[in-house]
Motif scaffolding. Structure first.
Motif, PDB file in Angstrom:
ATOM      1  N   ILE A 182       0.853  -1.189   0.000  1.00  0.00           N
ATOM      2  CA  ILE A 182       0.000   0.000   0.000  1.00  0.00           C
ATOM      3  C   ILE A 182       0.883   1.231   0.000  1.00  0.00           C
ATOM      4  O   ILE A 182       1.809   1.318   0.812  1.00  0.00           O
ATOM      5  CB  ILE A 182      -0.896   0.032   1.265  1.00  0.00           C
ATOM      6  CG1 ILE A 182      -1.776  -1.207   1.338  1.00  0.00           C
ATOM      7  CG2 ILE A 182      -1.738   1.298   1.304  1.00  0.00           C
ATOM      8  CD1 ILE A 182      -2.473  -1.377   2.678  1.00  0.00           C
ATOM      9  N   TYR A 183       0.624   2.141  -0.913  1.00  0.00           N
ATOM     10  CA  TYR A 183       1.293   3.443  -0.809  1.00  0.00           C
ATOM     11  C   TYR A 183       0.565   4.534  -1.565  1.00  0.00           C
ATOM     12  O   TYR A 183      -0.163   4.239  -2.521  1.00  0.00           O
ATOM     13  CB  TYR A 183       2.751   3.358  -1.260  1.00  0.00           C
ATOM     14  CG  TYR A 183       3.003   2.786  -2.628  1.00  0.00           C
ATOM     15  CD1 TYR A 183       3.276   1.434  -2.779  1.00  0.00           C
ATOM     16  CD2 TYR A 183       3.000   3.593  -3.757  1.00  0.00           C
ATOM     17  CE1 TYR A 183       3.532   0.902  -4.035  1.00  0.00           C
ATOM     18  CE2 TYR A 183       3.264   3.063  -5.015  1.00  0.00           C
ATOM     19  CZ  TYR A 183       3.526   1.714  -5.140  1.00  0.00           C
ATOM     20  OH  TYR A 183       3.778   1.186  -6.378  1.00  0.00           O
ATOM     21  N   PRO A 184       0.749   5.768  -1.147  1.00  0.00           N
ATOM     22  CA  PRO A 184       0.126   6.902  -1.836  1.00  0.00           C
ATOM     23  C   PRO A 184       0.830   7.122  -3.165  1.00  0.00           C
ATOM     24  O   PRO A 184       2.039   6.916  -3.279  1.00  0.00           O
ATOM     25  CB  PRO A 184       0.398   8.093  -0.908  1.00  0.00           C
ATOM     26  CG  PRO A 184       0.830   7.501   0.392  1.00  0.00           C
ATOM     27  CD  PRO A 184       1.472   6.204   0.063  1.00  0.00           C
ATOM     28  N   LEU A 185       0.090   7.520  -4.170  1.00  0.00           N
ATOM     29  CA  LEU A 185       0.680   7.908  -5.449  1.00  0.00           C
ATOM     30  C   LEU A 185      -0.212   8.931  -6.128  1.00  0.00           C
ATOM     31  O   LEU A 185      -1.260   9.298  -5.621  1.00  0.00           O
ATOM     32  CB  LEU A 185       0.921   6.697  -6.360  1.00  0.00           C
ATOM     33  CG  LEU A 185      -0.138   5.655  -6.588  1.00  0.00           C
ATOM     34  CD1 LEU A 185      -1.455   6.237  -7.079  1.00  0.00           C
ATOM     35  CD2 LEU A 185       0.336   4.644  -7.614  1.00  0.00           C
ATOM     36  N   ALA A 186       0.232   9.405  -7.300  1.00  0.00           N
ATOM     37  CA  ALA A 186      -0.582  10.328  -8.086  1.00  0.00           C
ATOM     38  C   ALA A 186      -1.323   9.526  -9.148  1.00  0.00           C
ATOM     39  O   ALA A 186      -0.731   8.657  -9.784  1.00  0.00           O
ATOM     40  CB  ALA A 186       0.306  11.385  -8.723  1.00  0.00           C
ATOM     41  N   LEU A 204      -4.441   6.374  -3.695  1.00  0.00           N
ATOM     42  CA  LEU A 204      -3.820   5.344  -2.881  1.00  0.00           C
ATOM     43  C   LEU A 204      -3.779   4.057  -3.689  1.00  0.00           C
ATOM     44  O   LEU A 204      -4.775   3.637  -4.270  1.00  0.00           O
ATOM     45  CB  LEU A 204      -4.596   5.124  -1.581  1.00  0.00           C
ATOM     46  CG  LEU A 204      -3.867   4.260  -0.561  1.00  0.00           C
ATOM     47  CD1 LEU A 204      -2.689   5.016   0.039  1.00  0.00           C
ATOM     48  CD2 LEU A 204      -4.802   3.822   0.561  1.00  0.00           C
ATOM     49  N   HIS A 227      -7.785   9.361  -3.056  1.00  0.00           N
ATOM     50  CA  HIS A 227      -7.141   9.456  -1.736  1.00  0.00           C
ATOM     51  C   HIS A 227      -8.131   9.682  -0.604  1.00  0.00           C
ATOM     52  O   HIS A 227      -7.873   9.324   0.535  1.00  0.00           O
ATOM     53  CB  HIS A 227      -6.117  10.599  -1.736  1.00  0.00           C
ATOM     54  CG  HIS A 227      -6.727  11.960  -1.556  1.00  0.00           C
ATOM     55  ND1 HIS A 227      -7.416  12.614  -2.544  1.00  0.00           N
ATOM     56  CD2 HIS A 227      -6.763  12.794  -0.487  1.00  0.00           C
ATOM     57  CE1 HIS A 227      -7.842  13.780  -2.106  1.00  0.00           C
ATOM     58  NE2 HIS A 227      -7.458  13.916  -0.861  1.00  0.00           N
ATOM     59  N   LEU A 230     -11.210   6.193   1.169  1.00  0.00           N
ATOM     60  CA  LEU A 230     -11.196   5.023   2.044  1.00  0.00           C
ATOM     61  C   LEU A 230     -10.336   5.223   3.279  1.00  0.00           C
ATOM     62  O   LEU A 230      -9.481   6.090   3.347  1.00  0.00           O
ATOM     63  CB  LEU A 230     -10.691   3.796   1.283  1.00  0.00           C
ATOM     64  CG  LEU A 230      -9.178   3.647   1.138  1.00  0.00           C
ATOM     65  CD1 LEU A 230      -8.838   2.252   0.679  1.00  0.00           C
ATOM     66  CD2 LEU A 230      -8.642   4.671   0.184  1.00  0.00           C
ATOM     67  N   LYS A 231     -10.617   4.372   4.227  1.00  0.00           N
ATOM     68  CA  LYS A 231      -9.844   4.285   5.459  1.00  0.00           C
ATOM     69  C   LYS A 231      -9.543   2.815   5.662  1.00  0.00           C
ATOM     70  O   LYS A 231     -10.456   2.010   5.861  1.00  0.00           O
ATOM     71  CB  LYS A 231     -10.673   4.828   6.608  1.00  0.00           C
ATOM     72  CG  LYS A 231     -10.027   4.729   7.965  1.00  0.00           C
ATOM     73  CD  LYS A 231     -11.045   4.945   9.065  1.00  0.00           C
ATOM     74  CE  LYS A 231     -11.388   6.419   9.196  1.00  0.00           C
ATOM     75  NZ  LYS A 231     -12.048   6.733  10.489  1.00  0.00           N
TER      76      LYS A 231
END
Lengths: 240, 240
Positions: A182-186, A204, A227, A230-231
DNA sequence: AAGTGGTCTAGACCACGTG
DNA sequence: ACGTGGTCTAGACCACTTT
């Protein structure tokens, strides 16, 4: 007394926030146009847009490409370690799910996937690309890469429902272990377009690689979420 | 032939990307000033900043407040379900960790924390606020709320190392189960300031609530990461 | 002291969505 | 057809960092 250097766009963010609260705008409601807002708050469009972008980053509002700004719905809770389908946990939380299959095909395993699965390049592989909605807002797109050796004929079925469920009920396939990333991205290119958001919108990425009891490749999921949508919520250890 | 509507800032993003590759800029190296870049690429500062922001969203570059743009280092892999400390997994990956305690105090449990832990408002609670570096770049700040009933005297120790380790080795406390939450957010206020980033910079929030075998509250971790700093990586199921 | 990034203005044009 | 959001220009001032 606010600090002198507190920039206008942050003041605007705060004023917009309280304005939204006062107006009691709810989930999915549309804000006034940028020109109207910039007049109402006595500034230029550029600056009001900076303030709006702040609220977007904070998840209070979102934009649908060229259509304007809207109030963000509550985040969906999501546990990627659990074996239940999208429709199940969305309805469980009182929302209304929908899935659209954008395309599905039988193709050959590309090098990057080969590296991950350990299977040779060119091995047949199912590829399904879907978009998922909650309350008619598109929240994510998802690439599924599935091992056809495990579930021949899968593509001739409808893929608008749970692939998990089909694998389980029709092919008796249950993932034994999984690697999750899992990681943030554009959000860019196809993913941004499919979700109707601007290039570079924050997203995400969730990656789930599943194997069966024999340690053989079952499925790879690559999910691109908005982004603010979700949680992730996971329980680890004893006492469920 | 590029599509006519392909906007300048996306072209600039691509040109900057290839320029960075050609120049072989490495991790943590500084880019030229915005004015120089806008001249070199024949555009205005506003537009070059839009292109830079794209690359920032994509994680290729980052900015340190008012000091300029730098190349982003490789993401740190992180498994929030494992019981090892920050220093351990950072060095494991060949990087150099550092932790700074920004403050620590004995305080009283506020209502929001009381709701989470189930303990009454006003119960004594340790609160530690720390900043963590990898290779001298501050990647996250972290609030630790620890139950003093379980580890009296903890605050008089140095908190610049692993709290996990101290709880385990000195107090024989091992978390039995844990609730983890993860979601993207915007870094604001204290968290943004402490990490030297602009208000509203994209971040990732990780929340870990730990209980002991008796089901009693042990610790709450609230971590605020830079969005480009980490890649969460978890293994689920059998066959570790 | 000089230069930098952060902020802000007052316009403009265009392609797209909506009525 | 109109209004919208998306993009872009050509400036400006300021606070802060660096020299």
């Amino acid at each position: 007394m606010s600090r002198a250097e507190y920039p206008v766009y942050l003041q605007l963010r705060d004023r917009l926030w309280t304005w939204i609260e006062q107006e009691q705008l709810c989930s999915q409601q549309k804000l006034p146009s940028e020109r109207e807002l910039s007049e109402r708050f006595g500034t230029t469009r550029v600056t009001i847009r900076q303030a709006l972008s702040q609220l977007e980053a904070e998840g209070l509002i979102f934009r649908s490409n060229r259509r304007g700004w809207y109030i963000t719905p509550e985040r969906l809770r999501y546990d990627p370690s659990r074996d239940i389908g999208f429709n199940h946990y969305v309805t469980e939380q009182g929302f209304s799910p929908r899935t659209e299959t954008l395309f599905k095909e039988l193709t050959e395993m590309p090098p990057w996937l080969s590296e991950i699965t350990g299977l040779p390049v060119g091995t047949p592989i199912y590829h399904v690309f879907r978009r998922r909605y909650v309350n008619e807002r598109g929240l994510l797109v998802e690439h599924n890469f599935i091992n056809p050796a495990k579930c021949p004929g899968l593509l001739s079925e409808s893929t608008d429902l749970s692939i998990w469920k089909m694998l389980k009920e029709q092919y008796d396939l249950v993932p034994d272990h999984r690697d999750i990333e899992i990681y943030p991205l554009a959000l860019k290119g196809l993913e941004a377009e499919s979700l109707n958001v601007n290039q570079g919108t924050a997203g995400l990425y969730i990656h789930r690689l599943s194997f069966d009891q024999e340690g053989e490749f079952l499925e790879l999921d690559r999910e691109y979420w908005l982004h603010d949508a979700l949680k992730i919520s996971v329980h680890v250890g004893s006492r469920h």
